[in-house]
Scaffold this active site. Structure first.
Site, short mmCIF file in Angstrom:
data_model
loop_
_atom_site.label_atom_id
_atom_site.label_comp_id
_atom_site.label_asym_id
_atom_site.label_seq_id
_atom_site.Cartn_x
_atom_site.Cartn_y
_atom_site.Cartn_z
N HIS A 23 73.45 75.83 40.98
CA HIS A 23 73.54 74.41 41.37
C HIS A 23 72.90 74.20 42.74
O HIS A 23 72.16 73.24 42.96
CB HIS A 23 75.01 73.96 41.46
CG HIS A 23 75.76 73.97 40.18
ND1 HIS A 23 76.98 74.59 40.03
CD2 HIS A 23 75.50 73.40 38.97
CE1 HIS A 23 77.42 74.42 38.80
NE2 HIS A 23 76.55 73.70 38.14
N ARG A 97 68.59 75.68 32.01
CA ARG A 97 68.46 77.13 32.11
C ARG A 97 67.71 77.62 30.87
O ARG A 97 66.49 77.62 30.85
CB ARG A 97 69.85 77.78 32.23
CG ARG A 97 70.55 77.47 33.55
CD ARG A 97 72.02 77.73 33.47
NE ARG A 97 72.63 76.90 32.42
CZ ARG A 97 73.93 76.78 32.24
NH1 ARG A 97 74.78 77.46 32.98
NH2 ARG A 97 74.40 76.00 31.29
N SER A 135 79.21 78.08 35.70
CA SER A 135 80.54 78.05 36.32
C SER A 135 81.55 78.74 35.41
O SER A 135 82.44 79.45 35.87
CB SER A 135 80.99 76.59 36.53
OG SER A 135 80.08 75.92 37.36
#
Ligand code: PNS
Length: 168
Positions: A23, A97, A135
């Protein structure tokens, strides 16, 4: 040469539970592209029980974006496009990604375009070094005793140590 009179404000929305180096990489690159970048945490997430409260996530984010004067941290409820309009922004910034992100991101971008045709979604490819990072995996690996240093900013690692009981 015409003088630039318009300033482009972009919103980088997400759960950020917690913020990762992936991030942060996007924030750093986005801050160079846009006049102002607002990192906005979704408050009414329905996905799953978050690990960190929105307030804690805001604190961590504020700490890590301190080096970037044109980056602000905020939170929002409800529709993203309504928030974007309220903040007088014109761009939604998202990172991609692997190809597996594409379908979800495409759906969201097309829905947002349908809701608000003037708002543009801009995608940036995650840097190679972070293309596997999420995350969710950080929380899982940390909880199971794995090493996550280098994957999250130090402030996040500190808070994880206080928050997550480690197994094994
Ligand atoms: O980091 P995440 O969890 O993938 O971020 C998802 C987010 C916050 C960008 C998305 O859930 C969102 O925009 N939610 C707000 C509700 C909304 O506007 N939904 C309609 C657009 S698809």
């Amino acid at each position: 040469m015409t003088e630039k009179t318009r300033s482009v404000i972009a919103i980088y929305p997400g759960s950020f539970d917690p913020i990762t180096k992936g991030h942060l990489d996007l924030v750093e690159r986005g801050a160079k592209l846009f006049d102002k970048l607002i990192v906005a945490i979704l408050e009414n997430a329905t996905k799953e029980e978050p690990l960190f409260a929105v307030e804690e996530r805001m604190e961590m984010l504020r700490e890590v974006v301190r080096p970037y004067p044109n980056v602000e941290v905020d939170s929002f409820r409800g529709l993203l496009v309504d928030y974007v309009a309220r903040r007088k922004a014109t761009v939604i910034l998202r990172g991609i990604r692997a190809i597996s992100d594409y379908e979800y991101e495409l759906q969201m971008a097309l829905m947002n375009t349908r809701l608000a045709p003037d708002i543009e979604t801009v995608f940036m490819m995650a840097s190679e070094a972070y293309s596997f990072l999420s995350s969710r995996l950080v929380k899982q690996v940390f909880g199971l005793g794995g090493n996550i240093s280098g994957l999250v900013p130090p402030v996040v690692e500190e808070r994880l140590k206080r928050r997550v009981p480690r197994v094994g």
